[in-house]
Each structure stands twice: as structure tokens, then as C-alpha cells.
Design a protein around this motif. Structure first.
Motif, PDB file in Angstrom:
ATOM      1  N   VAL A  65      51.484  27.467  44.873  1.00 25.04           N
ATOM      2  CA  VAL A  65      51.779  26.667  43.674  1.00 25.04           C
ATOM      3  C   VAL A  65      52.335  25.303  44.090  1.00 25.04           C
ATOM      4  CG1 VAL A  65      53.158  26.574  41.551  1.00 25.04           C
ATOM      5  CG2 VAL A  65      52.218  28.760  42.337  1.00 25.04           C
ATOM      6  N   LYS A  76      40.341  37.994  41.930  1.00 26.44           N
ATOM      7  CA  LYS A  76      41.746  37.921  41.513  1.00 26.44           C
ATOM      8  C   LYS A  76      42.331  36.550  41.861  1.00 26.44           C
ATOM      9  CE  LYS A  76      46.290  40.090  41.998  1.00 26.44           C
ATOM     10  NZ  LYS A  76      46.977  38.812  41.918  1.00 26.44           N
ATOM     11  N   THR A 127      41.087  34.012  39.379  1.00 27.12           N
ATOM     12  CA  THR A 127      41.730  34.187  38.078  1.00 27.12           C
ATOM     13  C   THR A 127      43.172  33.691  38.121  1.00 27.12           C
ATOM     14  OG1 THR A 127      40.395  36.186  37.941  1.00 27.12           O
ATOM     15  CG2 THR A 127      42.004  35.854  36.192  1.00 27.12           C
ATOM     16  N   ASP A 128      43.868  34.038  39.207  1.00 23.33           N
ATOM     17  CA  ASP A 128      45.246  33.559  39.406  1.00 23.33           C
ATOM     18  C   ASP A 128      45.313  32.032  39.345  1.00 23.33           C
ATOM     19  OD1 ASP A 128      46.349  36.037  39.769  1.00 23.33           O
ATOM     20  OD2 ASP A 128      47.054  35.674  41.817  1.00 23.33           O
ATOM     21  N   LEU A 159      43.498  29.961  37.809  1.00 26.07           N
ATOM     22  CA  LEU A 159      43.313  29.441  36.449  1.00 26.07           C
ATOM     23  C   LEU A 159      44.659  29.165  35.782  1.00 26.07           C
ATOM     24  CD1 LEU A 159      40.515  31.683  34.863  1.00 26.07           C
ATOM     25  CD2 LEU A 159      40.366  29.246  35.473  1.00 26.07           C
ATOM     26  N   GLN A 160      45.617  30.052  36.062  1.00 25.94           N
ATOM     27  CA  GLN A 160      46.942  29.901  35.455  1.00 25.94           C
ATOM     28  C   GLN A 160      47.668  28.661  35.962  1.00 25.94           C
ATOM     29  OE1 GLN A 160      48.794  33.698  36.236  1.00 25.94           O
ATOM     30  NE2 GLN A 160      47.147  34.710  35.104  1.00 25.94           N
ATOM     31  N   HIS A 161      47.157  28.081  37.052  1.00 28.62           N
ATOM     32  CA  HIS A 161      47.779  26.870  37.593  1.00 28.62           C
ATOM     33  C   HIS A 161      46.845  25.670  37.423  1.00 28.62           C
ATOM     34  CE1 HIS A 161      51.074  29.259  39.130  1.00 28.62           C
ATOM     35  NE2 HIS A 161      50.153  30.158  39.411  1.00 28.62           N
ATOM     36  N   GLU A 162      45.976  25.809  36.466  1.00 28.82           N
ATOM     37  CA  GLU A 162      45.027  24.746  36.110  1.00 28.82           C
ATOM     38  C   GLU A 162      44.141  24.309  37.260  1.00 28.82           C
ATOM     39  OE1 GLU A 162      47.751  22.113  33.950  1.00 28.82           O
ATOM     40  OE2 GLU A 162      48.256  24.069  33.110  1.00 28.82           O
ATOM     41  N   VAL A 164      40.574  25.198  38.292  1.00 27.26           N
ATOM     42  CA  VAL A 164      39.395  25.920  37.829  1.00 27.26           C
ATOM     43  C   VAL A 164      38.282  25.731  38.853  1.00 27.26           C
ATOM     44  CG1 VAL A 164      37.865  26.343  35.871  1.00 27.26           C
ATOM     45  CG2 VAL A 164      40.118  25.307  35.480  1.00 27.26           C
TER      46      VAL A 164
END
Ligand code: GDP
Length: 297
Positions: free
Chosen positions: A106, A135, A138-139, A141-144, A146
Motif C-alpha cells: 500500500v 486474489k 482483487t485486493d 482494486l481496493q487500492h484503486e 485496476v
């Protein structure tokens, strides 16, 4: 700013991209850097024993030259930036396929975004039985972030630093990203570069690895770098060979300094030694005054 000249468009020549590998501890940054270097050296260069000078260059099968910073970890990236040296063009974000997006993943995303540097995601350890690249995607994606596999525009490549799987695809993905960036520099001007690492060598004196950013650095050039100055006594490339000059995006060891600079210091070639010394001494005094002021406060 020293010797700042407006580079004319017609003087600009395309230059290799400079890549930093970032990611969470143990996700494979060092392994990936070593695998890329070793694979390309065996493939491309006869008997080349690479030297660890803090950066190296490789040539892809497609003929693109890429410069990698060989200093994994975010400290190097952030300290260089805080000292005003933005050297990275592309960040390769390593995420282990058998793990997940972790705190330093992150952090790396935040650094790349803050610096405005495009990312390529390397989903590493794909050889592991527990690998779950979906996974990871997908993970992210939550941190923008893509990735292409998720219909985004961030390239993602599945790799293994251990088996070598996907390494060529990763290099080609980097070359493609570099093409999009249209990176250019004027090789025909007084050189400017950034110190990647520096140390006092017992036999050779102060040695700095400099990544040339503009112009061409040559043996005999007079320069100032941070609070130090000197005259280029020798230039040594990432294969340990002496070279006469180094152009944009080329990392070289520079010998001939009067002292040891710090990573992130900017090197500028000057006209005269008096000029180089004057700037170095001025900076040294300014730094001393600043420390004294901080001490008095
Ligand atoms: P760093 O902390 O991000 O630099 O991670 P390292 O490169 O030191 O790797 C951490 C561990 O993961 C080491 O034991 C490596 O051998 C292992 N490793 C790295 N890449 C791979 C890979 O692609 N596959 C497997 N199976 N192990 C890997």
C-alpha cells in the motif's frame, strides 16, 4: 540551478526508462532484480561478471534498453525524492501471489502515485502451489489499482523469480510502458545526474554511482555534486569496465571526487574547477549554518 539550459525539441533523443522495484518485504524484490540481471547477462553478454553498483542495464529480446535501480526498498526512493532527485520513470510493484496486498504494498502504491510514476504489477512466486493471482488482483482494486486483467490500464504480469517464468513478458511490459512515456533527453549538453549510492573505497577513494539524467558525462569533466566537487578521473560501468562517457539513463561509477556525496545528491558539470569548488563550499557553509540554527533553536 546550475548550467540550466532550455533543451530544444530537435536536440531531444529517446532514452531508456529507469525502473524501481517496490513492494512488501519478502515478496521478492531482491530475487526479481537478481533474476532479471542474471538472465540477461547470461543471454546477452559474453563472460560478463556484473558489479553491484546500485543500478544496472539490460537489453530485452525486443532490443529495448532498460535501467534498473538495484536498491530495493522504499527508503531509497523516498530519500532520493526528498533530496530533489526524481530518477524513477516506472515502478514495478511486486506482490507475492501466495500472500496478499500488505502494508508496504500500500505504501509503494502511495509513493508511486505521489511521484506521478506509472506502475506495472508483477505478481511474483507464481510457481508456488498456494499462488492465487486473482486474489492479488482483487485486493489491488481496493487500492484503486485496476490491472488489465480487471479491465483497467495497469499492466500486470505473472512471474517467478525462481523459475524465470514471465520475466521476458515483464521486461516487454516495461518496454511498452516506456514507449508510451516517450522519454527523452538531450545528450549534447553539460551532464546532470543523481547519486544512487556512494562510499569511501579503500583503494579508489570516494566513489559515487551516478545515474546520468541529461547530457553526457565524460572523463575529464569538472563537476559539483552536493557539497563535494571533483574532476572525473575514471568512469566504470555496471560490468566493471572503464568507459569514456555515459549518456542519459546510464549508471556509472564516478572516480575523482574530493569527498563522499550522499544518495540523492545532484551532480552538475561546470565550466571551471573554481566554479565547482565555490558552489560546493557555499553549500557546505549553508548546511553548516542550517545545522547551527537548528541547534540554537
Ligand atoms: P524482498 O524482501 O522483497 O527483497 O524478497 P526476497 O527477494 O528476499 O525474497 C524473499 C523470499 O522469497 C526468499 O526466500 C526468496 O527465495 C523467495 N522468493 C522470491 N521470489 C520467489 C519466487 O518467485 N518463487 C518462490 N518460490 N520463492 C521466491
Amino acid at each position: 540551478v546550475i548550467n540550466e539550459v532550455d533543451d530544444k525539441e530537435e536536440e531531444m533523443v529517446s532514452r531508456p526508462p529507469v525502473i524501481t522495484i517496490m513492494g512488501h518485504v519478502d515478496h521478492g524484490k531482491t530475487s526479481l532484480l537478481d533474476a532479471i540481471r542474471d538472465a540477461r547477462v547470461v543471454a546477452g553478454e559474453a563472460g560478463g561478471i556484473t558489479q553491484h553498483i546500485g543500478a544496472y542495464q539490460v537489453t530485452t529480446d525486443g532490443g529495448s534498453v532498460l535501467s534498473f535501480l538495484d536498491t530495493p526498498g522504499h527508503a531509497a526512493f523516498t530519500s532520493m525524492r526528498s533530496r530533489g532527485a526524481q530518477v524513477t520513470d516506472i515502478v514495478v510493484l511486486v506482490v507475492a501471489a501466495d500472500d496478499a496486498v500488505m502494508p508496504q504494498t500500500v505504501e509503494a502504491i502511495a509513493h508511486a502515485k505521489a511521484a506521478g510514476v506509472p506502475m506495472i504489477v508483477a505478481i511474483n512466486k507464481i510457481d508456488r502451489p498456494a499462488a492465487n493471482p486473482t486474489k492479488v488482483r482483487t485486493d489491488l482494486l481496493q487500492h484503486e489499482v485496476v490491472v488489465e486483467a480487471m479491465s483497467g490500464d495497469v499492466q500486470d504480469v505473472e512471474v517467478s523469480a525462481v523459475t524465470g517464468q514471465g520475466l521476458d513478458q515483464l521486461l516487454e511490459a516495461i518496454a511498452l510502458q516506456a514507449e508510451i512515456l516517450e522519454l527523452k533527453a538531450n545528450p549534447n549538453r553539460a551532464a546532470q545526474g543523481a547519486v544512487i549510492e556512494a562510499q569511501l573505497d579503500v583503494g579508489r577513494g570516494p566513489v559515487a554511482t551516478v545515474l546520468v539524467q541529461k547530457g553526457t558525462l565524460r572523463q575529464g569533466d569538472i563537476f559539483v555534486v552536493g557539497e563535494q566537487y571533483g574532476k572525473v578521473r575514471a568512469l566504470i560501468n555496471d560490468k566493471g569496465e572503464r568507459v569514456k562517457e555515459a549518456g542519459p539513463s546510464v549508471p556509472v561509477e564516478v572516480l575523482g571526487l574530493n569527498g563522499t556525496p550522499e544518495a540523492g545528491d545532484v551532480l552538475n558539470v561546470t565550466e571551471t574547477e573554481a566554479q565547482a569548488r565555490e558552489i560546493a563550499e557555499y553549500r557546505e557553509k549553508a548546511a553548516k549554518d542550517k545545522r547551527a540554527a537548528a541547534g540554537a533553536a
